[in-house]
Structures are given as C-alpha cells and as structure tokens.
Design an enzyme around this catalytic site. Structure first.
Site, PDB file in Angstrom:
ATOM      1  N   GLU A  72      73.897  -3.537 -30.306  1.00 19.12           N
ATOM      2  CA  GLU A  72      74.703  -4.122 -31.370  1.00 19.12           C
ATOM      3  C   GLU A  72      75.774  -5.039 -30.798  1.00 19.12           C
ATOM      4  O   GLU A  72      76.024  -6.130 -31.303  1.00 19.12           O
ATOM      5  CB  GLU A  72      75.372  -3.046 -32.232  1.00 19.12           C
ATOM      6  CG  GLU A  72      74.410  -2.086 -32.881  1.00 19.12           C
ATOM      7  CD  GLU A  72      74.168  -0.835 -32.044  1.00 19.12           C
ATOM      8  OE1 GLU A  72      73.797  -0.951 -30.845  1.00 19.12           O
ATOM      9  OE2 GLU A  72      74.338   0.264 -32.580  1.00 19.12           O
ATOM     10  N   CYS A 117      80.848   0.197 -31.436  1.00 18.94           N
ATOM     11  CA  CYS A 117      80.077  -0.803 -32.182  1.00 18.94           C
ATOM     12  C   CYS A 117      80.418  -0.772 -33.665  1.00 18.94           C
ATOM     13  O   CYS A 117      80.384  -1.802 -34.331  1.00 18.94           O
ATOM     14  CB  CYS A 117      78.583  -0.606 -31.950  1.00 18.94           C
ATOM     15  SG  CYS A 117      78.085  -1.146 -30.292  1.00 18.94           S
ATOM     16  N   ASN A 132      69.983  -3.027 -25.586  1.00 16.58           N
ATOM     17  CA  ASN A 132      70.903  -2.285 -24.741  1.00 16.58           C
ATOM     18  C   ASN A 132      70.644  -2.578 -23.269  1.00 16.58           C
ATOM     19  O   ASN A 132      69.533  -2.911 -22.863  1.00 16.58           O
ATOM     20  CB  ASN A 132      70.854  -0.782 -25.033  1.00 16.58           C
ATOM     21  CG  ASN A 132      69.489  -0.146 -24.828  1.00 16.58           C
ATOM     22  OD1 ASN A 132      68.464  -0.702 -25.199  1.00 16.58           O
ATOM     23  ND2 ASN A 132      69.482   1.039 -24.230  1.00 16.58           N
ATOM     24  N   CYS A 141      75.757  -1.727 -25.548  1.00 16.88           N
ATOM     25  CA  CYS A 141      74.906  -1.413 -26.697  1.00 16.88           C
ATOM     26  C   CYS A 141      74.233  -2.672 -27.235  1.00 16.88           C
ATOM     27  O   CYS A 141      74.773  -3.777 -27.140  1.00 16.88           O
ATOM     28  CB  CYS A 141      75.738  -0.794 -27.816  1.00 16.88           C
ATOM     29  SG  CYS A 141      76.516   0.769 -27.379  1.00 16.88           S
ATOM     30  N   CYS A 183      77.375   3.406 -32.253  1.00 20.10           N
ATOM     31  CA  CYS A 183      78.414   4.231 -31.635  1.00 20.10           C
ATOM     32  C   CYS A 183      79.771   3.832 -32.232  1.00 20.10           C
ATOM     33  O   CYS A 183      79.874   2.848 -32.976  1.00 20.10           O
ATOM     34  CB  CYS A 183      78.408   4.048 -30.118  1.00 20.10           C
ATOM     35  SG  CYS A 183      79.086   2.457 -29.552  1.00 20.10           S
ATOM     36  N   GLU A 220      71.680  -0.697 -19.744  1.00 17.79           N
ATOM     37  CA  GLU A 220      72.327   0.399 -19.036  1.00 17.79           C
ATOM     38  C   GLU A 220      72.844  -0.077 -17.689  1.00 17.79           C
ATOM     39  O   GLU A 220      72.510  -1.168 -17.219  1.00 17.79           O
ATOM     40  CB  GLU A 220      71.332   1.547 -18.842  1.00 17.79           C
ATOM     41  CG  GLU A 220      70.921   2.180 -20.141  1.00 17.79           C
ATOM     42  CD  GLU A 220      69.931   3.301 -19.979  1.00 17.79           C
ATOM     43  OE1 GLU A 220      69.722   4.008 -20.976  1.00 17.79           O
ATOM     44  OE2 GLU A 220      69.362   3.489 -18.885  1.00 17.79           O
TER      45      GLU A 220
END
Length: 134
Positions: A61, A95, A48, A59, A92, A50
């Site tokens: 993924e 994803c 990930n 993310c 999420c 940010e």
C-alpha cells in the site's frame, strides 16, 4: 462511498493480483499487491518489499501510494489490496494513516483474496476511526 463501476473494480483487482507476483518476500513468502486509483483515473501499483532488517520492509500500500504521489496524483479514490492465499488482509496501522492522509471522504478500500471472488469493501473510517487528518 461512491458507486465504482464493476469493470473498473475488476481492472484494479487484476492489476493488484498481477503486481503481487513482483513482491520481494524471500523471508515470509507472503506476497502482497496493491492498486490505487487517483482523482485523474490513473492506476498506480505497489508490492511489498521485505528486508533482512525487518523494520525496513515496505508494504504494498505504501509503495502504491508513493507511486501515485510521484506520478502527480493527489487523492486516493480507491485502493485494492491482495494478499497471499484466501485470507483477506487489511492495511497495517502505518498504511491506514497513509491512506487516511491521501484519501477523500468516500475513498473505497477493497481487501481481496488472491483467487476467487471473496472481497470486503471498507471505508477510511472503517480502517482508521477517529484518525488524524489534515
């Protein structure tokens, strides 16, 4: 879902755990790693990232799937997701859709704890029932 050899699964878990440490998570301190196995047996990874403008974060993924596609992979066969701590995390919503679009019918999704042996095996239908697929 197919029967993934335990040695391959263990390699994916260790790969996701290792790449998780590269995450850029200065705000949440919640590091996530993902490893994707494609149809050719290639492993692609992601962590990930940010961003101070929170909606712009990415993310693990999504990064791993993007890496798979950029490397020429077309089908996600297995994805392993490792978060921080002993809580199992799931993808999420965005994803889940990314996985559904790149997955095959028997794609295996493993949510794995940072340490120890706790894991949960899911299917694409488990994470996105009645999802939109081409």
């Amino acid at each position: 879902m197919t029967n993934l050899p335990e040695s391959t699964l263990e390699r994916l878990i260790e790969t996701a755990r290792a790449v998780r440490l590269n995450a850029y998570a200065p705000y949440s301190k919640f590091w996530v790693g993902a490893a994707v196995l494609d149809e050719g047996g290639t492993i692609s990874v992601g962590c990930n990232m940010e961003n101070g403008a929170y909606p712009l974060g990415t993310c693990a993924e999504a990064v791993a799937l993007g890496s798979m596609v950029a490397s020429g992979g077309k089908e996600c066969r297995v994805i392993v997701i490792v978060g921080t701590g002993d809580t199992l995390i799931t993808p999420c919503g965005g994803c889940r859709q990314r996985i559904a679009e790149l997955a095959v019918a028997d794609t295996e999704i493993y949510c794995v704890a940072e340490t120890g042996d706790e894991r949960k095996k899911l299917s694409v239908d488990d994470v996105l029932p009645n999802g939109f697929r081409l």
